[in-house]
Motif scaffolding. Structure first.
Motif, mmCIF file in Angstrom:
data_model
loop_
_atom_site.group_PDB
_atom_site.id
_atom_site.type_symbol
_atom_site.label_atom_id
_atom_site.label_comp_id
_atom_site.label_asym_id
_atom_site.label_seq_id
_atom_site.Cartn_x
_atom_site.Cartn_y
_atom_site.Cartn_z
ATOM 1 N N GLY A 82 9.189 50.273 78.836
ATOM 2 C CA GLY A 82 8.091 49.906 77.948
ATOM 3 C C GLY A 82 6.714 50.334 78.408
ATOM 4 N N GLU A 83 6.591 50.862 79.630
ATOM 5 C CA GLU A 83 5.242 51.045 80.170
ATOM 6 C C GLU A 83 4.362 51.971 79.319
ATOM 7 O OE1 GLU A 83 4.948 52.609 84.195
ATOM 8 O OE2 GLU A 83 2.839 52.925 83.667
ATOM 9 N N ASN A 129 4.048 50.770 75.605
ATOM 10 C CA ASN A 129 3.043 49.718 75.377
ATOM 11 C C ASN A 129 1.633 50.308 75.301
ATOM 12 O OD1 ASN A 129 5.030 47.821 75.444
ATOM 13 N ND2 ASN A 129 4.713 47.289 77.604
ATOM 14 N N ARG A 149 11.787 47.991 75.987
ATOM 15 C CA ARG A 149 11.074 47.142 76.962
ATOM 16 C C ARG A 149 12.072 46.392 77.844
ATOM 17 N NH1 ARG A 149 6.927 44.820 72.600
ATOM 18 N NH2 ARG A 149 5.330 46.426 72.765
ATOM 19 N N THR A 150 13.098 45.827 77.214
ATOM 20 C CA THR A 150 14.090 45.040 77.961
ATOM 21 C C THR A 150 14.706 45.865 79.085
ATOM 22 O OG1 THR A 150 14.626 43.809 75.983
ATOM 23 C CG2 THR A 150 16.285 43.754 77.721
ATOM 24 N N VAL A 193 11.774 48.840 69.921
ATOM 25 C CA VAL A 193 10.720 48.679 70.936
ATOM 26 C C VAL A 193 11.136 47.591 71.942
ATOM 27 C CG1 VAL A 193 8.324 47.927 71.274
ATOM 28 C CG2 VAL A 193 8.892 49.504 69.416
ATOM 29 N N ASP A 194 11.634 46.467 71.432
ATOM 30 C CA ASP A 194 12.061 45.378 72.327
ATOM 31 C C ASP A 194 13.188 45.843 73.253
ATOM 32 O OD1 ASP A 194 10.231 43.775 71.107
ATOM 33 O OD2 ASP A 194 11.684 42.718 69.839
#
Ligand code: RFL
Length: 390
Positions: free
Chosen positions: A62-63, A66, A57-58, A53-54
């Motif tokens: 991630g939109e 999330n 997002r990085t 997940v990280d």
């Protein structure tokens, strides 16, 4: 056609390598054998480690994750009509997230298309050459034979792809175990119950209940290796799931229409030679884990991070140090993860000819993971996933 990096396969590994390279100013072309619609609809994994997940997002993915990802902070094990609820909270705030692999693939494809970057669908790669110094990817597209010239090939073409066999001597570095059973996987329009998510050992075979969203359940039954996915009626599947998942309370799962079914064989497979010259392989092209650990996609993401960074260093500063240690660094995550997925697999399934003594041994393993502090720690650590070196 020419590019810096030729990527074979538009699965999670290939798409993520492309995305990381893009954000580092490196061009790539993705060649994908299947149609766009097929790739977008393919149902597979859904349990993400926090590192995955990280990572997403990085790299700006991630939109929707999330918004729609469902945190999973505990997991159940059922066996012998009893249940253990194991917290996945290790005190660091990490947890698992439920978010379908097809959503990750869709997010990455739509982003790439919005950025105007190439993915060639229905491009069937047949062979590679020049992998020592001037790589070329031969593929067939629209009825014509074509060649993609590049400086590096990222082989992200899954277990049945062509890349692995172009690594000289790769067969001698292969380790394989085939399990004598398969999983019938269903997607159902039936709200998953948080209190009934996890793995069940039953003398009739394993059952798994997990979620894809608040309203769609993903469930599995152990079946024969060559089972027909359509052999059981919807009602037979639900009845069998309820019997196998009975924790002594006779509680039932929510039922609803089954919208997808497939049968997947279970195997453990590792090719320890993951790179030669200007070709490296990542994800299912290099390793397969039985789905019992929910690890295949997460391992693919780990490889993709290292591969993209190794390519970046090669192409920007001609530094091959990371590339030279690519296999070893990936394998430091792969083998412990394969070991965990296979341990889960062996504790939860009924093997042909299994004796009641062996079943009692499985109960002991499950009791250890479910009811002892040290066993729960082991399970929690393995489920949350290993840290990244890169
Ligand atoms: P993929 O996703 O197989 O993508 C490879 C792509 O390469 C293309 N390709 C080619 N393209 C051009 N020319 C050729 N000659 C080509 N040959 C192949 C293919 O069409 C395809 O698009 O590999 P990648 O990117 O390495 O990703 C790996 C993951 O897909 C896989 O590990 C996971 O789905 C495994 N998995 C799970 N992993 C998890 O982390 N958590 C889970 O909960 C989980 N559940 C599962 C799973 C896999 C399952 N099955 C069906 C194998 C549940 C199941 C049932």
């Amino acid at each position: 056609m020419k590019t810096q990096v030729g990527i074979i396969g538009a699965g999670p590994a290939g798409l993520l390598v492309a995305r990381i390279l893009q954000l580092n100013g490196i061009d790539s072309v993705i060649l994908e054998r299947r149609t766009r619609a097929y790739v977008l609809e393919r149902v597979r994994a859904g349990v993400l480690e926090s590192g995955t997940v990280d990572t997403l997002r990085t790299y700006g993915m991630g939109e929707r994750l999330n918004r729609e990802g469902i945190p999973m902070r505990s997991m159940q094990l059922c066996w012998d009509r009893q249940k253990a609820d194991i917290s996945l909270d290790d005190g660091t705030g990490r947890h698992l997230t439920t978010y379908g692999q097809q959503k990750i693939v869709e997010d990455l494809i739509l982003q790439r298309e919005a950025d105007g970057l190439p993915i060639v669908f229905e491009a069937d790669v047949s062979r590679l050459d020049g992998i020592e110094d001037a790589p070329r990817i031969h593929y067939r597209h629209n009825g014509e034979d074509k060649v993609l010239e590049c400086q590096f090939i990222a082989g992200c073409d899954g277990y049945h792809g062509v890349s692995r066999r172009h690594i000289p001597g790769s067969d001698e570095h292969v380790f394989l175990t085939e399990y004598p059973f398969a999983w019938l996987g269903i997607l159902a329009e039936a709200a998953p119950l948080a209190a009934r998510r996890g793995f069940a050992h039953s003398t009739r075979g394993l059952a798994v209940a997990s979620a894809r969203s608040a309203s769609v359940g993903r469930l599995y039954l152990q079946v024969e290796p060559d089972a027909d996915p359509n052999a059981m009626s919807d009602q037979q599947i639900w009845d069998e799931l309820d019997i196998r998942m009975d924790d002594g309370t006779a509680a039932q799962l929510n039922r609803g229409p089954i919208i997808e079914r497939s049968v997947a064989r279970l195997r453990g497979y590792v090719c320890e030679k993951m790179r030669h010259g200007r070709l490296a392989i990542a994800g299912d092209a290099a390793h397969i884990v039985p789905p019992s650990g929910g690890k295949g996609l997460n391992l693919a993401v780990g490889d993709a991070r290292i591969m993209a960074e190794a390519i970046r260093r090669l192409l920007t500063t001609n530094d091959t140090t990371l590339l030279d240690s690519y296999s070893e660094m990936c394998l430091r995550r792969i083998w412990p993860t394969v070991h965990w997925a296979c341990s889960m697999c062996e504790a939860l399934h009924i093997f042909p000819g299994q004796t009641s003594f062996q079943t009692r041994m499985q109960y002991q393993t499950l009791n250890h993971w479910g009811n002892t502090e040290i066993g729960q720690q082991r399970l929690r650590k393995a489920q949350l996933g290993l840290p990244y070196e890169i």
